[in-house]
Design an enzyme around this catalytic site. Structure first.
Site, PDB file in Angstrom:
ATOM      1  CG  HIS A 135       5.318   3.301   5.813  1.00  0.00           C
ATOM      2  ND1 HIS A 135       4.328   3.192   4.865  1.00  0.00           N
ATOM      3  CD2 HIS A 135       6.213   4.171   5.291  1.00  0.00           C
ATOM      4  CE1 HIS A 135       4.612   3.966   3.830  1.00  0.00           C
ATOM      5  NE2 HIS A 135       5.767   4.569   4.081  1.00  0.00           N
ATOM      6  CG  HIS A 137       9.897   7.719   5.061  1.00  0.00           C
ATOM      7  ND1 HIS A 137      10.157   7.982   3.734  1.00  0.00           N
ATOM      8  CD2 HIS A 137       8.640   7.217   5.098  1.00  0.00           C
ATOM      9  CE1 HIS A 137       9.102   7.664   3.001  1.00  0.00           C
ATOM     10  NE2 HIS A 137       8.167   7.193   3.817  1.00  0.00           N
ATOM     11  CG  HIS A 220       8.352   5.104  -3.038  1.00  0.00           C
ATOM     12  ND1 HIS A 220       7.980   6.175  -3.825  1.00  0.00           N
ATOM     13  CD2 HIS A 220       7.902   5.391  -1.787  1.00  0.00           C
ATOM     14  CE1 HIS A 220       7.349   7.068  -3.088  1.00  0.00           C
ATOM     15  NE2 HIS A 220       7.285   6.613  -1.839  1.00  0.00           N
ATOM     16  CG  HIS A 247       4.278   4.678  -2.589  1.00  0.00           C
ATOM     17  ND1 HIS A 247       4.344   5.706  -1.672  1.00  0.00           N
ATOM     18  CD2 HIS A 247       3.726   5.228  -3.694  1.00  0.00           C
ATOM     19  CE1 HIS A 247       3.859   6.820  -2.208  1.00  0.00           C
ATOM     20  NE2 HIS A 247       3.485   6.546  -3.444  1.00  0.00           N
ATOM     21  CG  HIS A 273       0.616   4.748   1.789  1.00  0.00           C
ATOM     22  ND1 HIS A 273       0.711   4.361   0.488  1.00  0.00           N
ATOM     23  CD2 HIS A 273       1.830   5.242   2.135  1.00  0.00           C
ATOM     24  CE1 HIS A 273       1.934   4.610   0.054  1.00  0.00           C
ATOM     25  NE2 HIS A 273       2.627   5.142   1.041  1.00  0.00           N
ATOM     26  CG  HIS A 321       5.683  12.254  -2.405  1.00  0.00           C
ATOM     27  ND1 HIS A 321       6.355  11.061  -2.559  1.00  0.00           N
ATOM     28  CD2 HIS A 321       4.745  12.029  -1.445  1.00  0.00           C
ATOM     29  CE1 HIS A 321       5.835  10.163  -1.747  1.00  0.00           C
ATOM     30  NE2 HIS A 321       4.861  10.726  -1.057  1.00  0.00           N
ATOM     31  CG  ASP A 361       4.434   7.472   5.080  1.00  0.00           C
ATOM     32  OD1 ASP A 361       5.649   7.506   4.846  1.00  0.00           O
ATOM     33  OD2 ASP A 361       3.573   7.589   4.194  1.00  0.00           O
TER      34      ASP A 361
END
Length: 568
Positions: A135, A137, A220, A247, A273, A321, A361
């Protein structure tokens, strides 16, 4: 003539043997050696006056008949066992696990040492497979330095740098970005694979990303994870033998968790998650742990549940976010994802093997260098709070150790179709190995091997007369330089892309490896982590019930593997 040694003297000279126990860092976890492949009195060890010398432990065999490197007398901790052995590496792969030496004069030798063999002293060290973080990014390339120094040797995820989309979602969208990221992968001494954007209701926008080199697709909620997008994405994955990571819909806008499960239609999917603080149907995304086709993972900020876990999550979520704390709806969205009850249950579900994997993440509600630390902190917390697992006893925590090491090694590899190359210490696999002093296990590796060559190590002052004077810190080694980099690390792609010749078309230097067998994986394939409880979450109290049992535990007030090991 026989010399009898005490266990202490033997361990100090050759490392622990069968029946000896080793504490993992400063935790309450103890592992016990189950088998010793070496032969008492015939052990090999390098150094002045030691065994590995010409005509003694070193034979006259030529390079073709001996390993390039051996790690002597190491304790192997892997999902399949906890053993003491010599490890042979040949052409960048694990060649054998057994007894090294000179077969011309020693009995029971399964690994011949020759003049072409380098030696890494493994006495007293623990060796694990390189970690796999699924995971990622890809916000900043410097994450790779942090991950590699922590013992992670494979990073899977998506992104294009610190773009707003990448800050929130693990997607490398479209063929152009995919080509550029695969080209960038050539510059880093780590195995890499990229997920395309999976949010589309028609197949062609997804197929073209797989054809461009994506190892899978990421759904996502920030791009709209609707039932239609889920169904379409999984159909493309089935056609291309690639994995889908998801997600889910925190706000339950397009449906509840039952709608998402229905859209899966029994097809394999990796749920990120799965507790939900990192995102997903509020408050009951945990229900999916009971589905046979769902491969669930956690991200590390909630691992383990402590007195500080809730406090840090709100601000972290707002930034990741792109939310505005002055907007009531944004604040409510953030608060709906942070629930002490489900986070506490997450600890227990890991300990019982219902949650199969753990990832970071990275820079998007997770810490890329703490996957391994937080895995073992969770194991420690559960040992202290819940006692021994079935199969373990007062003497050791072997089964618990195998369960937890599998969460960041073999199970992510199986999930994403790369277990034929990485994920465990087994003959034939790529020699991505991490060496640890037991006192620093899980925290600060001594050495990281990539493709059989030392990539990163704790190294002292380069101007010193010996390797150990301060300042000692992680430094890149020769596997990270020149042409060696491309020959010691892998880039994972889809079979479709490999068949289309993207390596030549993109001008890639690294060896590309197609993922495979992604679509026939089920929860039953998650080694030591295959429990499928029936889970319910109370919509008002958030209490988690699994197979009729309330799952709750107290937050930790202090953890091992923490400030004792770090100045800052």
């Amino acid at each position: 003539m026989t010399l009898r040694l005490s266990r202490r003297a033997y361990a100090e000279m050759f490392g622990p043997t069968t029946g000896d126990r080793v504490r993992l860092a400063d935790t309450e976890l103890l592992i016990e050696i189950e088998r010793d492949y070496t032969i008492y009195g015939e052990e090999v060890k390098f150094g002045g006056g030691k065994v590995i010398r010409d005509g003694m432990g070193q034979s006259q065999r030529v390079a073709a008949d001996v390993p390039d490197t051996i790690i002597t007398n190491a304790v192997i901790l892997d999902h399949w066992g906890i053993v003491k052995a010599d490890i042979a590496i040949k052409h960048g792969r694990i060649a054998a696990i057994g007894k090294a030496g000179n077969p011309d004069i020693q009995p029971g030798v399964t690994i011949a040492i020759g003049a072409a063999t380098e030696v890494i002293a493994g006495e007293g060290l623990i060796v694990t497979a390189g970690g796999i973080d699924t995971h990622i990014h890809f916000i900043s390339p410097q994450q790779i330095d942090e991950a590699l120094a922590s013992g992670v040797t494979t990073m899977l995820g998506g992104g294009t740098g610190p773009a707003t989309g990448t800050n929130a979602t693990t997607c490398t969208p479209g063929p152009w970005h995919m080509e550029r990221m695969l080209q960038a992968a050539d510059g880093w001494p780590i195995n890499l694979g990229f997920l395309g954007k999976g949010n589309a209701s028609l197949p062609q926008p997804l197929v073209e990303q797989i054809a461009a080199g994506a190892i899978g697709l990421k759904l996502h909620e920030d791009w709209g994870t609707t039932p239609a997008a889920i169904d379409n994405c999984l159909s493309v994955a089935d056609d291309t033998d690639t994995q889908v990571a998801i997600h889910t819909d925190t706000l339950n806008e397009a449906g509840f968790v039952e709608s998402t499960v229905a859209a899966f239609k029994g097809r394999t999917i990796h749920t990120y998650h799965t507790e939900g603080a990192g995102g997903g149907h509020a408050p009951d995304i945990l229900k999916v742990c009971g589905e046979a086709n769902v491969l669930p993972s956690s991200t590390n900020p909630t691992r383990p549940y402590t007195i500080n876990t809730l406090d840090e999550h709100l601000d972290m979520l707002m930034v990741c976010h792109h939310l505005d704390p002055s907007i009531a709806e944004d604040l409510a969205f953030a608060e709906s994802r942070i629930r002490r009850e489900t986070i506490a249950a997450e600890d227990i579900l890991h300990d019982l093997g219902a949650l199969s994997m753990l990832s970071s993440d990275s820079q998007a509600m997770g810490r890329v260098g703490e996957v391994i630390i937080r895995t073992w902190q969770t194991a420690h917390k559960m040992k202290v709070q819940r006692g021994a697992l079935p199969g373990d006893g007062a003497r050791n925590d072997n089964f618990r150790a195998k369960r937890y090491v599998a969460k960041y090694t073999i199970n992510p590899a199986i999930t994403h179709g790369i277990a034929h190359e990485v994920g465990s210490i087994e003959p034939g696999k790529w020699a991505d190995l991490v060496l640890w002093e037991p006192a620093f296990f899980g925290i600060k590796p001594s050495m990281i091997l990539k493709g059989g060559m030392i990539a990163v190590a704790q190294m002292g002052d380069p101007n010193a007369s010996i390797p150990t004077p301060q300042p000692v810190h992680y430094r890149e080694m020769f596997a990270t330089r020149g042409g060696a980099l491309a020959r010691t690390s892998l880039t994972f792609v889809s079979q479709m892309a490999a068949d289309a010749g993207i390596a030549e078309r993109y001008g890639l230097a690294k060896r590309i490896v197609p993922v495979r067998n992604c679509r026939n994986v089920t929860k039953a394939d998650m080694i030591h982590n295959a429990w499928r409880p029936s889970i319910s979450v109370d919509p008002e109290t958030y209490d988690v019930i699994a197979d009729g049992q309330l799952l709750t535990c107290e937050p930790a007030t202090v953890l091992p593997m923490a400030q004792r090991y770090f100045l800052f």
